[in-house]
Design a protein around this motif. Structure first.
Motif, PDB file in Angstrom:
ATOM      1  N   ALA A   1       0.839  -1.207   0.000  1.00 52.32           N
ATOM      2  CA  ALA A   1       0.000   0.000   0.000  1.00 52.32           C
ATOM      3  C   ALA A   1       0.873   1.255   0.000  1.00 52.32           C
ATOM      4  CB  ALA A   1      -0.934  -0.009   1.216  1.00 52.32           C
ATOM      5  N   LEU A   2       1.950   1.225   0.779  1.00 49.15           N
ATOM      6  CA  LEU A   2       2.873   2.369   0.809  1.00 49.15           C
ATOM      7  C   LEU A   2       3.557   2.550  -0.538  1.00 49.15           C
ATOM      8  CD1 LEU A   2       4.453   1.824   4.345  1.00 49.15           C
ATOM      9  CD2 LEU A   2       3.053   3.774   3.635  1.00 49.15           C
ATOM     10  N   ALA A   3       3.979   1.441  -1.148  1.00 47.47           N
ATOM     11  CA  ALA A   3       4.656   1.521  -2.450  1.00 47.47           C
ATOM     12  C   ALA A   3       3.713   2.097  -3.504  1.00 47.47           C
ATOM     13  CB  ALA A   3       5.145   0.133  -2.862  1.00 47.47           C
ATOM     14  N   ALA A   4       2.442   1.720  -3.434  1.00 48.05           N
ATOM     15  CA  ALA A   4       1.467   2.210  -4.414  1.00 48.05           C
ATOM     16  C   ALA A   4       1.301   3.730  -4.290  1.00 48.05           C
ATOM     17  CB  ALA A   4       0.123   1.501  -4.226  1.00 48.05           C
ATOM     18  N   VAL A   5       1.329   4.240  -3.057  1.00 48.21           N
ATOM     19  CA  VAL A   5       1.223   5.698  -2.873  1.00 48.21           C
ATOM     20  C   VAL A   5       2.449   6.378  -3.484  1.00 48.21           C
ATOM     21  CG1 VAL A   5       1.150   7.592  -1.209  1.00 48.21           C
ATOM     22  CG2 VAL A   5      -0.179   5.513  -0.781  1.00 48.21           C
ATOM     23  N   ILE A   6       3.603   5.836  -3.212  1.00 49.59           N
ATOM     24  CA  ILE A   6       4.838   6.442  -3.744  1.00 49.59           C
ATOM     25  C   ILE A   6       4.815   6.424  -5.276  1.00 49.59           C
ATOM     26  CG2 ILE A   6       7.349   6.116  -3.922  1.00 49.59           C
ATOM     27  CD1 ILE A   6       7.136   5.184  -0.895  1.00 49.59           C
ATOM     28  N   ASP A   7       4.387   5.309  -5.840  1.00 51.75           N
ATOM     29  CA  ASP A   7       4.321   5.209  -7.306  1.00 51.75           C
ATOM     30  C   ASP A   7       3.298   6.188  -7.882  1.00 51.75           C
ATOM     31  OD1 ASP A   7       6.245   3.284  -7.254  1.00 51.75           O
ATOM     32  OD2 ASP A   7       4.850   1.591  -7.421  1.00 51.75           O
TER      33      ASP A   7
ATOM     34  N   GLY B   1       2.677   9.199  -6.976  1.00 55.75           N
ATOM     35  CA  GLY B   1       3.170  10.570  -7.031  1.00 55.75           C
ATOM     36  C   GLY B   1       2.321  11.570  -6.251  1.00 55.75           C
ATOM     37  N   TRP B   2       1.210  11.133  -5.654  1.00 57.34           N
ATOM     38  CA  TRP B   2       0.362  12.047  -4.866  1.00 57.34           C
ATOM     39  C   TRP B   2       0.421  11.578  -3.414  1.00 57.34           C
ATOM     40  CZ3 TRP B   2      -2.304  16.331  -6.781  1.00 57.34           C
ATOM     41  CH2 TRP B   2      -3.022  17.040  -5.800  1.00 57.34           C
ATOM     42  N   ILE B   3       1.105  12.344  -2.567  1.00 61.05           N
ATOM     43  CA  ILE B   3       1.452  11.773  -1.257  1.00 61.05           C
ATOM     44  C   ILE B   3       0.694  12.356  -0.065  1.00 61.05           C
ATOM     45  CG2 ILE B   3       3.739  10.915  -1.899  1.00 61.05           C
ATOM     46  CD1 ILE B   3       4.903  13.498  -0.740  1.00 61.05           C
ATOM     47  N   THR B   4      -0.083  13.401  -0.300  1.00 61.87           N
ATOM     48  CA  THR B   4      -0.858  13.867   0.865  1.00 61.87           C
ATOM     49  C   THR B   4      -2.247  14.342   0.463  1.00 61.87           C
ATOM     50  OG1 THR B   4      -0.760  15.174   2.902  1.00 61.87           O
ATOM     51  CG2 THR B   4      -0.013  16.274   0.893  1.00 61.87           C
ATOM     52  N   MET B   5      -3.210  14.133   1.355  1.00 69.21           N
ATOM     53  CA  MET B   5      -4.579  14.640   1.234  1.00 69.21           C
ATOM     54  C   MET B   5      -5.190  14.403  -0.143  1.00 69.21           C
ATOM     55  SD  MET B   5      -5.583  15.698   4.137  1.00 69.21           S
ATOM     56  CE  MET B   5      -7.047  16.534   3.573  1.00 69.21           C
ATOM     57  N   GLY B   6      -5.211  13.154  -0.570  1.00 68.99           N
ATOM     58  CA  GLY B   6      -5.828  12.810  -1.842  1.00 68.99           C
ATOM     59  C   GLY B   6      -6.927  11.775  -1.655  1.00 68.99           C
ATOM     60  N   ASP B   7      -7.056  10.907  -2.656  1.00 73.10           N
ATOM     61  CA  ASP B   7      -8.145   9.922  -2.667  1.00 73.10           C
ATOM     62  C   ASP B   7      -8.087   8.944  -1.500  1.00 73.10           C
ATOM     63  OD1 ASP B   7      -8.894  11.091  -4.998  1.00 73.10           O
ATOM     64  OD2 ASP B   7      -7.989   9.562  -6.299  1.00 73.10           O
ATOM     65  N   ARG B   8      -6.867   8.599  -1.094  1.00 71.99           N
ATOM     66  CA  ARG B   8      -6.771   7.590  -0.030  1.00 71.99           C
ATOM     67  C   ARG B   8      -7.237   8.140   1.310  1.00 71.99           C
ATOM     68  NH1 ARG B   8      -2.951   6.573  -3.686  1.00 71.99           N
ATOM     69  NH2 ARG B   8      -2.674   4.434  -4.391  1.00 71.99           N
ATOM     70  N   VAL B   9      -6.916   9.404   1.591  1.00 74.37           N
ATOM     71  CA  VAL B   9      -7.416  10.003   2.843  1.00 74.37           C
ATOM     72  C   VAL B   9      -8.949  10.008   2.811  1.00 74.37           C
ATOM     73  CG1 VAL B   9      -7.561  12.120   4.221  1.00 74.37           C
ATOM     74  CG2 VAL B   9      -5.347  11.376   3.317  1.00 74.37           C
ATOM     75  N   ALA B  10      -9.509  10.434   1.692  1.00 76.42           N
ATOM     76  CA  ALA B  10     -10.985  10.469   1.575  1.00 76.42           C
ATOM     77  C   ALA B  10     -11.574   9.059   1.712  1.00 76.42           C
ATOM     78  CB  ALA B  10     -11.385  11.099   0.243  1.00 76.42           C
TER      79      ALA B  10
ATOM     80  N   GLU C   1      -1.345  10.643   2.535  1.00 77.89           N
ATOM     81  CA  GLU C   1      -1.800   9.475   1.772  1.00 77.89           C
ATOM     82  C   GLU C   1      -1.129   8.176   2.231  1.00 77.89           C
ATOM     83  OE1 GLU C   1      -4.658  10.709   0.158  1.00 77.89           O
ATOM     84  OE2 GLU C   1      -4.004   9.448  -1.517  1.00 77.89           O
ATOM     85  N   LEU C   2       0.130   8.272   2.656  1.00 78.56           N
ATOM     86  CA  LEU C   2       0.849   7.075   3.109  1.00 78.56           C
ATOM     87  C   LEU C   2       0.157   6.481   4.333  1.00 78.56           C
ATOM     88  CD1 LEU C   2       4.168   8.909   2.605  1.00 78.56           C
ATOM     89  CD2 LEU C   2       3.723   6.725   1.487  1.00 78.56           C
ATOM     90  N   ARG C   3      -0.170   7.356   5.276  1.00 78.14           N
ATOM     91  CA  ARG C   3      -0.836   6.877   6.492  1.00 78.14           C
ATOM     92  C   ARG C   3      -2.237   6.353   6.175  1.00 78.14           C
ATOM     93  NH1 ARG C   3       2.500  11.004   8.658  1.00 78.14           N
ATOM     94  NH2 ARG C   3       3.757  10.098  10.333  1.00 78.14           N
ATOM     95  N   ALA C   4      -2.941   7.076   5.327  1.00 78.49           N
ATOM     96  CA  ALA C   4      -4.303   6.640   4.986  1.00 78.49           C
ATOM     97  C   ALA C   4      -4.278   5.279   4.293  1.00 78.49           C
ATOM     98  CB  ALA C   4      -4.981   7.680   4.096  1.00 78.49           C
TER      99      ALA C   4
END
Ligand SMILES: *Cc1c(COP(=O)(O)O)cnc(C)c1O
Length: 383
Positions: free
Chosen positions: A16-22, A24-33, A234-237
């Motif tokens: 999940a962390l690798a997918a966030v890094i790949d 390129g959007w690392i904060t307050m995006g779709d995963r947080v929502a 996004e990483l935490r989410a």
């Protein structure tokens, strides 16, 4: 060493962390929502706001409910210091309330009533060990006295009704909680307008997010209130979404281990008190026990450590810390203080095996049977 608490993290969290890094959007995006939606749904509420920590969330809740300087907030002292710190952060005054009983270390309604003044504006309940206070009783109490009802649900992720007792509830995803994002928190609020204010306070008081602007959903932004940066990334989410899916199974394991502890302690350590009734609904966040009166806790902890078993104490009472002795002098909470003197937290986490419960209980029974653990009074004259 068998640890008191241990996070369960593995390949899925790494992926999940690798997918966030790949992405390129690392904060307050779709995963947080998505994490907000999923966490809310798992607890039967409509919406939630992810924040940087439970402490930040409690602060935002108090502020968004209009609680500040001159206001008093009832809080337990049998909690982590953050519950009371959030009240100070908001500029209000914490007023400490005793626990109900040694076997029910939740805020005592009688003592709460005694501590009401003309300035009391809110109560913060803590779901100690993952057991929720009586929702009907506290809703009636808050209504009768015109108070805001806030729940520190840091221990209670996954428990039915958690975070939804009152006006707002806040969870923690710190590393030792039932699910973790390393650091993080989640806020529920009954009034959608309050939750919206919390969402805005979380991000500098801005009316739109970077995401909304870059995706063309908003042009520019205004700042309408003095906000903070209490955002989740996004990483935490992403880690939170993985952990949330596993939470029900982990909590079931915690429950089974707790039941095993209860049975075995009853047999092997009959003078050790295990708080809360059997089968009480709970997220079973920790396994607190009360040692017999007069037992020397340090010696017991040393003996267990020598057997490879870590233990801890939940909690040193908040009103006795230097900061709070200075800010709130002359507070006496007899039950809280006795509970804190005798409490010992035994290992409880989903990686534990059933057989380890036997090992811990046997080690505790052995430690308690040793003469040097019993009260000083008993020892005098024997050496
Ligand atoms: C862990 C904890 C907190 C603080 O949570 P953070 O996410 O670390 O800010 C607050 N209250 C209680 C009861 C806790 O156990």
């Amino acid at each position: 060493m068998l640890l008191v608490a241990e996070p369960t993290l593995g390949e899925e969290e790494k992926a999940a962390l690798a997918a966030v890094i790949d992405s390129g959007w690392i904060t307050m995006g779709d995963r947080v929502a998505a994490f907000e939606k999923a966490f809310a749904a798992a607890h039967g509420v409509a919406d939630a706001v992810a924040v940087g920590s439970c402490t930040a969330g409690l602060h935002l809740v108090l502020e968004s409910l209009g609680i500040g300087p001159g206001d008093e907030v009832l809080v337990p002292a049998m909690t982590f210091v953050a519950t009371a710190n959030a009240v100070l952060h908001a500029g209000a005054t914490p007023v400490f309330v005793d626990i109900e009983a040694l076997d029910r270390p939740l805020m005592a309604p009688d003592d709460a009533k005694d501590k009401l003044t003309a300035r009391t504006r809110a109560v913060i309940l803590v779901d100690y060990a993952g057991t929720l206070p009586d929702p009907d009783l506290w809703r009636a109490f808050a209504a009768a006295h015109g108070l805001r009802l806030i729940e520190d649900a840091a221990h209670a992720a996954g428990a039915e009704g958690a975070g939804a007792i009152g006006d707002a509830g806040v969870f923690s995803f710190y590393g030792n909680k039932n699910m973790t994002t390393a650091e993080g928190g989640m806020v529920f609020a009954r009034d959608p307008a309050v939750l919206e204010r919390i969402r805005r306070l979380r991000g500098h008081g801005m009316t739109s997010s970077t995401r909304q602007r870059l995706s063309g959903h908003a042009q520019g932004y205004d700042v309408t209130m003095l906000g903070y940066n209490h955002r989740m990334d996004e990483l935490r989410a992403a880690v939170g979404l993985v952990q949330l899916a596993k939470l029900p199974a982990w909590n079931a394991k915690r429950r089974a281990l707790t039941e095993a502890y209860r049975q075995r302690l009853r047999r092997a350590c009959p003078d050790v008190l295990v708080p809360f009734a059997d089968n009480q609904p709970s997220s079973n966040h920790i396994l607190p026990v009360l040692l017999p009166e007069g037992a020397d806790r340090e010696t017991v902890m040393d003996a267990l450590r020598a057997d490879g078993i870590q233990t801890s104490v939940h909690y040193a009472p908040v009103h006795l810390f230097t900061l709070y002795r200075e800010r709130c002098p002359d507070v006496a909470l007899p039950l809280t203080e006795e509970f804190a003197r005798r409490e010992l937290t035994l290992p409880l986490h989903p990686k534990m095996e059933d057989a380890q419960v036997d090992t811990v209980v046997q080690a505790l029974a052995d430690a308690l049977s040793r003469a040097d653990v019993r009260g000083v009074a008993e020892l005098e004259g024997s050496e």
